[in-house]
Design a protein around this motif. Structure first.
Motif, mmCIF file in Angstrom:
data_model
loop_
_atom_site.group_PDB
_atom_site.id
_atom_site.type_symbol
_atom_site.label_atom_id
_atom_site.label_comp_id
_atom_site.label_asym_id
_atom_site.label_seq_id
_atom_site.Cartn_x
_atom_site.Cartn_y
_atom_site.Cartn_z
ATOM 1 N N MET A 1 0.844 -1.174 0.000
ATOM 2 C CA MET A 1 0.000 0.000 0.000
ATOM 3 C C MET A 1 0.888 1.235 0.000
ATOM 4 S SD MET A 1 -3.051 -1.235 2.561
ATOM 5 C CE MET A 1 -3.787 0.352 2.600
ATOM 6 N N ARG A 2 0.369 2.294 -0.585
ATOM 7 C CA ARG A 2 1.147 3.524 -0.712
ATOM 8 C C ARG A 2 1.142 4.327 0.584
ATOM 9 N NH1 ARG A 2 -1.998 4.346 -5.984
ATOM 10 N NH2 ARG A 2 -3.475 5.274 -4.588
ATOM 11 N N PRO A 3 2.278 4.967 0.886
ATOM 12 C CA PRO A 3 2.315 5.894 2.012
ATOM 13 C C PRO A 3 1.435 7.116 1.703
ATOM 14 C CG PRO A 3 4.529 5.250 1.356
ATOM 15 C CD PRO A 3 3.597 4.735 0.318
ATOM 16 N N ALA A 4 1.046 7.839 2.731
ATOM 17 C CA ALA A 4 0.154 8.993 2.570
ATOM 18 C C ALA A 4 0.716 10.025 1.594
ATOM 19 C CB ALA A 4 -0.136 9.624 3.921
ATOM 20 N N THR A 5 2.018 10.276 1.645
ATOM 21 C CA THR A 5 2.604 11.285 0.748
ATOM 22 C C THR A 5 2.498 10.866 -0.713
ATOM 23 O OG1 THR A 5 4.780 10.304 1.108
ATOM 24 C CG2 THR A 5 4.223 12.242 2.427
ATOM 25 N N VAL A 6 2.715 9.597 -0.972
ATOM 26 C CA VAL A 6 2.628 9.092 -2.348
ATOM 27 C C VAL A 6 1.171 9.082 -2.794
ATOM 28 C CG1 VAL A 6 3.102 7.125 -3.859
ATOM 29 C CG2 VAL A 6 4.734 7.737 -2.060
ATOM 30 N N THR A 33 9.563 10.893 -8.764
ATOM 31 C CA THR A 33 10.397 11.624 -7.810
ATOM 32 C C THR A 33 9.878 11.436 -6.389
ATOM 33 O OG1 THR A 33 10.996 13.262 -9.482
ATOM 34 C CG2 THR A 33 11.280 13.901 -7.174
ATOM 35 N N VAL A 34 8.576 11.583 -6.205
ATOM 36 C CA VAL A 34 7.985 11.401 -4.876
ATOM 37 C C VAL A 34 8.214 9.974 -4.394
ATOM 38 C CG1 VAL A 34 5.813 11.350 -3.572
ATOM 39 C CG2 VAL A 34 6.252 13.208 -5.174
ATOM 40 N N ARG A 35 7.994 9.005 -5.264
ATOM 41 C CA ARG A 35 8.208 7.603 -4.908
ATOM 42 C C ARG A 35 9.665 7.364 -4.509
ATOM 43 N NH1 ARG A 35 10.334 3.652 -7.751
ATOM 44 N NH2 ARG A 35 10.121 4.817 -9.680
ATOM 45 N N GLY A 36 10.584 7.941 -5.258
ATOM 46 C CA GLY A 36 11.997 7.754 -4.979
ATOM 47 C C GLY A 36 12.451 8.384 -3.673
ATOM 48 N N ARG A 37 11.769 9.433 -3.248
ATOM 49 C CA ARG A 37 12.129 10.128 -2.008
ATOM 50 C C ARG A 37 11.439 9.541 -0.782
ATOM 51 N NH1 ARG A 37 11.820 16.404 -4.091
ATOM 52 N NH2 ARG A 37 13.676 16.299 -5.406
ATOM 53 N N THR A 38 10.555 8.597 -0.995
ATOM 54 C CA THR A 38 9.816 7.996 0.111
ATOM 55 C C THR A 38 10.603 6.803 0.652
ATOM 56 O OG1 THR A 38 7.748 8.658 -0.936
ATOM 57 C CG2 THR A 38 7.606 6.995 0.792
ATOM 58 N N PRO A 39 10.979 6.852 1.932
ATOM 59 C CA PRO A 39 11.758 5.754 2.510
ATOM 60 C C PRO A 39 11.024 4.420 2.412
ATOM 61 C CG PRO A 39 11.686 7.644 4.000
ATOM 62 C CD PRO A 39 10.716 7.922 2.898
ATOM 63 N N GLU A 40 11.799 3.369 2.197
ATOM 64 C CA GLU A 40 11.237 2.024 2.046
ATOM 65 C C GLU A 40 10.400 1.594 3.253
ATOM 66 O OE1 GLU A 40 11.240 -0.264 -0.472
ATOM 67 O OE2 GLU A 40 12.016 1.368 -1.702
ATOM 68 N N ASP A 41 10.778 2.050 4.451
ATOM 69 C CA ASP A 41 10.059 1.604 5.652
ATOM 70 C C ASP A 41 8.670 2.227 5.777
ATOM 71 O OD1 ASP A 41 10.884 4.175 6.292
ATOM 72 O OD2 ASP A 41 11.572 3.653 8.305
ATOM 73 N N GLN A 42 8.320 3.162 4.895
ATOM 74 C CA GLN A 42 6.987 3.758 4.925
ATOM 75 C C GLN A 42 5.983 2.987 4.060
ATOM 76 O OE1 GLN A 42 6.817 7.960 4.260
ATOM 77 N NE2 GLN A 42 8.434 8.380 5.746
#
Length: 51
Positions: A1-6, A33-42
């Motif tokens: 599932m996607r994090p809130a920011t994504v 870009t947003v996906r790439g900046r989102t840490p894997e643990d999120q």
């Protein structure tokens, strides 16, 4: 599932695309870009189970 920011970026991109489909390439780049900046643990890792 996607994090809130994504998820928020995706929803925004969909609305912007509907307003101007010519923006597709730019929107996809922004989403990458947003996906790439989102840490894997999120990211929520869910395994699909077959019945």
């Amino acid at each position: 599932m996607r994090p809130a920011t994504v998820n928020a970026a995706f929803q925004s991109a969909v609305l912007r695309y509907l307003d101007d489909p010519a923006l597709l390439d730019r929107l996809l780049t922004e989403l990458d870009t947003v996906r790439g900046r989102t840490p894997e643990d999120q990211w929520l890792r869910v395994t699909c189970l077959s019945a």
